[in-house]
Scaffold this active site. Structure first.
Site, PDB file in Angstrom:
ATOM      1  N   VAL A  82     -19.643   1.611  -3.844  1.00 28.13           N
ATOM      2  CA  VAL A  82     -19.897   0.182  -3.644  1.00 28.13           C
ATOM      3  C   VAL A  82     -21.355  -0.051  -3.227  1.00 28.13           C
ATOM      4  O   VAL A  82     -22.047  -0.909  -3.786  1.00 28.13           O
ATOM      5  CB  VAL A  82     -18.934  -0.392  -2.580  1.00 28.13           C
ATOM      6  N   LYS A  87       0.867  -1.183   0.000  1.00 27.37           N
ATOM      7  CA  LYS A  87       0.000   0.000   0.000  1.00 27.37           C
ATOM      8  C   LYS A  87       0.900   1.229   0.000  1.00 27.37           C
ATOM      9  O   LYS A  87       2.040   1.184   0.489  1.00 27.37           O
ATOM     10  CB  LYS A  87      -0.869   0.004   1.266  1.00 27.37           C
ATOM     11  N   GLY A 110     -24.315   3.032   3.959  1.00 26.42           N
ATOM     12  CA  GLY A 110     -23.432   3.733   3.019  1.00 26.42           C
ATOM     13  C   GLY A 110     -23.829   3.475   1.580  1.00 26.42           C
ATOM     14  O   GLY A 110     -23.786   2.341   1.111  1.00 26.42           O
ATOM     15  N   GLY A 117     -22.410   4.834  -1.203  1.00 27.30           N
ATOM     16  CA  GLY A 117     -21.379   5.387  -2.084  1.00 27.30           C
ATOM     17  C   GLY A 117     -21.214   4.498  -3.302  1.00 27.30           C
ATOM     18  O   GLY A 117     -22.163   3.839  -3.740  1.00 27.30           O
TER      19      GLY A 117
HETATM   20  P1  NAD Z   1     -17.460   5.899  -1.027  1.00 23.18           P
HETATM   21  O1  NAD Z   1     -16.672   6.984  -0.381  1.00 23.18           O
HETATM   22  O2  NAD Z   1     -17.838   6.020  -2.457  1.00 23.18           O
HETATM   23  O3  NAD Z   1     -18.806   5.628  -0.203  1.00 23.18           O
HETATM   24  C1  NAD Z   1     -18.894   5.629   1.192  1.00 23.18           C
HETATM   25  C2  NAD Z   1     -20.276   6.154   1.537  1.00 23.18           C
HETATM   26  O4  NAD Z   1     -20.450   6.012   2.945  1.00 23.18           O
HETATM   27  C3  NAD Z   1     -20.459   7.634   1.193  1.00 23.18           C
HETATM   28  O5  NAD Z   1     -21.675   7.817   0.477  1.00 23.18           O
HETATM   29  C4  NAD Z   1     -20.500   8.300   2.575  1.00 23.18           C
HETATM   30  O6  NAD Z   1     -21.301   9.460   2.593  1.00 23.18           O
HETATM   31  C5  NAD Z   1     -21.095   7.194   3.408  1.00 23.18           C
HETATM   32  N1  NAD Z   1     -20.868   7.326   4.849  1.00 23.18           N
HETATM   33  C6  NAD Z   1     -19.792   7.837   5.501  1.00 23.18           C
HETATM   34  N2  NAD Z   1     -19.985   7.801   6.827  1.00 23.18           N
HETATM   35  C7  NAD Z   1     -21.214   7.251   7.024  1.00 23.18           C
HETATM   36  C8  NAD Z   1     -21.980   6.936   8.174  1.00 23.18           C
HETATM   37  N3  NAD Z   1     -21.548   7.208   9.405  1.00 23.18           N
HETATM   38  N4  NAD Z   1     -23.194   6.345   7.996  1.00 23.18           N
HETATM   39  C9  NAD Z   1     -23.652   6.076   6.766  1.00 23.18           C
HETATM   40  N5  NAD Z   1     -22.990   6.367   5.644  1.00 23.18           N
HETATM   41  C10 NAD Z   1     -21.776   6.946   5.768  1.00 23.18           C
HETATM   42  O7  NAD Z   1     -16.600   4.566  -0.779  1.00 23.18           O
HETATM   43  P2  NAD Z   1     -16.760   3.179  -1.524  1.00 23.18           P
HETATM   44  O8  NAD Z   1     -15.767   3.092  -2.629  1.00 23.18           O
HETATM   45  O9  NAD Z   1     -18.202   2.909  -1.776  1.00 23.18           O
HETATM   46  O10 NAD Z   1     -16.238   2.183  -0.389  1.00 23.18           O
HETATM   47  C11 NAD Z   1     -17.043   1.843   0.727  1.00 23.18           C
HETATM   48  C12 NAD Z   1     -16.255   0.959   1.690  1.00 23.18           C
HETATM   49  O11 NAD Z   1     -15.808  -0.205   1.003  1.00 23.18           O
HETATM   50  C13 NAD Z   1     -14.989   1.631   2.250  1.00 23.18           C
HETATM   51  O12 NAD Z   1     -14.780   1.152   3.563  1.00 23.18           O
HETATM   52  C14 NAD Z   1     -13.893   1.088   1.331  1.00 23.18           C
HETATM   53  O13 NAD Z   1     -12.617   1.080   1.992  1.00 23.18           O
HETATM   54  C15 NAD Z   1     -14.384  -0.318   1.100  1.00 23.18           C
HETATM   55  N6  NAD Z   1     -13.885  -0.931  -0.140  1.00 23.18           N
HETATM   56  C16 NAD Z   1     -14.109  -0.342  -1.336  1.00 23.18           C
HETATM   57  C17 NAD Z   1     -13.644  -0.953  -2.501  1.00 23.18           C
HETATM   58  C18 NAD Z   1     -13.900  -0.325  -3.843  1.00 23.18           C
HETATM   59  O14 NAD Z   1     -13.700  -1.021  -4.859  1.00 23.18           O
HETATM   60  N7  NAD Z   1     -14.352   0.906  -3.917  1.00 23.18           N
HETATM   61  C19 NAD Z   1     -12.931  -2.171  -2.421  1.00 23.18           C
HETATM   62  C20 NAD Z   1     -12.731  -2.761  -1.177  1.00 23.18           C
HETATM   63  C21 NAD Z   1     -13.217  -2.133  -0.030  1.00 23.18           C
END
Ligand code: NAD
Length: 352
Positions: free
Chosen positions: A184, A80, A180, A182
């Site tokens: 994913v 990382k 969440g 976002g």
């Molecule tokens: P993102 O930033 O697009 O989405 C995260 C969402 O969570 C946002 O909409 C944010 O507003 C919301 N959020 C933040 N705090 C919150 C709370 N207290 N209550 C409810 N919602 C809240 O991120 P992402 O890419 O969707 O990733 C989500 C998770 O999955 C993260 O932990 C990330 O590390 C993990 N992850 C992502 C990937 C990927 O391919 N993007 C791969 C492996 C793991």
């Protein structure tokens, strides 16, 4: 602080730091383990308050990548990179060019990709200085964004957990509470609703919430999400969400979602088990993104990538069975299987 003095140091093979006043780049690269192949993992940009916090994060995250890739059966190790800076105001061409040089100086031991705080445009600048970067090809199905395939893996994992715990092949009528909406979370909601599940969602971002609602999810407040009557709780926001305060509130009997580092501490895996809640370990179920990165790395067909991602369901099924048979938590079983792959001397048999 020396890397080896950090509480998160775990026999990391290499940790390198750069502080370049000309470009403003301050960054750390951690290579945890390369037994199975080059250390692949994203480049995160975050305004860490202290260098010690950045070091802690990069050590923890790189270790997690070793376990994730090993469990997904990929010939890749774990690494990382973190850039200490605010993605909203500290980005520059000079900074990412210097990051490219820094990555190149490791001669391919570490291969980078997108992560939180960085985007494809940043990676393209890095790629002007090094070949050791993935996810910069605009012709990819999702333009380099692994989130849709991460969501697909979580979807396959939820199907497997529902089958194991609720003895049901179909997701029709199953309620999933998604924390969440976002990148994913939204793709996951779309797949779940298409498969006949009911989705309940919360988010702190009203725009993301509105998009999830438009897909057919029912909105609840952030405080309610763990208490709604659901079969599955899918954390897709932040880490450490399974802790002393939240585990007693959970109504769902399955936890299966994409957020990294969901257990606040290892013993929370045992607390879930004691409550009869089936936990799909995060580093197993959210491996779809790293499998897609591997596809790019080896230039494999998308069909092979999808089939590997579907394998997440089978891997989880074997972990659930072994957890029940051996009395270990699902996270402990998953860690053992990964360690047997990258530390063959551990003496644990690998049946997953
Ligand atoms: P993102 O930033 O697009 O989405 C995260 C969402 O969570 C946002 O909409 C944010 O507003 C919301 N959020 C933040 N705090 C919150 C709370 N207290 N209550 C409810 N919602 C809240 O991120 P992402 O890419 O969707 O990733 C989500 C998770 O999955 C993260 O932990 C990330 O590390 C993990 N992850 C992502 C990937 C990927 O391919 N993007 C791969 C492996 C793991």
């Amino acid at each position: 602080m020396k890397a080896s003095e950090s509480p998160s140091f775990d026999h990391h093979e290499h940790v390198a730091k750069i502080d370049d006043p000309v470009s403003g780049l301050r960054a750390i690269i951690a290579v945890h383990n390369t037994k199975l192949g080059p250390a692949v993992g994203g480049c995160r940009m975050y305004p860490y308050a202290t260098d010690a916090q950045a070091l802690e994060d990069v050590l923890r995250l790189s270790r997690g990548m070793t376990y994730k890739s090993a469990l997904a059966g990929l010939p890749m190790g774990g690494g990382k990179a973190v850039i200490i800076g605010d993605p909203a105001k500290d980005k520059s061409t000079a900074l990412f060019h210097k990051m490219g040089e820094f990555i190149d100086s490791l001669n391919g031991v570490y291969v980078t990709a997108e992560d939180s705080g960085t985007c494809v445009d940043d990676l393209r600048l890095i790629a002007e200085q090094t070949n050791h970067v993935l996810g910069v090809n605009a012709e990819q199905e999702f333009g380099g964004d692994p989130s849709p395939l991460t969501a697909y893996g979580i979807f396959c994992g939820i199907r497997s957990a529902v089958n194991y715990k609720l003895h049901q092949d179909s997701l029709t009528g199953v309620t999933v509470a998604v924390q969440g909406a976002g990148a994913v979370g939204r793709y996951l909601i779309k797949l779940l609703i298409e498969a006949g599940a009911d989705c309940v969602v919360c988010d702190i971002n009203p725009q993301n919430l509105a998009k999830a609602e438009a897909l057919g999810a029912k909105v609840v407040s952030v405080d309610e999400i763990m208490r709604v009557p659901a079969d599955v709780f899918a954390p897709c926001a932040m880490g450490a969400i399974l802790n002393d305060d939240t585990i007693p509130q959970l109504v769902a009997t399955i936890v299966a979602g994409g957020a990294n580092n969901q257990l606040a501490r290892a013993e929370h895996g045992a607390q879930l088990q004691a409550r009869g809640i089936l936990y799909a370990p995060d580093f197993v179920i959210n491996a779809g993104g790293i499998i897609e990165i591997y596809r790019q790395y080896k230039d494999l067909p998308m069909a092979e990538c999808r089939s590997r991602i579907e394998g997440i369901g089978d891997t989880l099924h074997k972990i659930f069975e072994r957890s029940d048979a051996d009395g270990l938590t699902t996270a402990e079983v998953a860690e053992q299987i990964a360690e047997q792959r990258f530390k063959p001397s551990s003496g644990v048999s690998d049946a997953a």
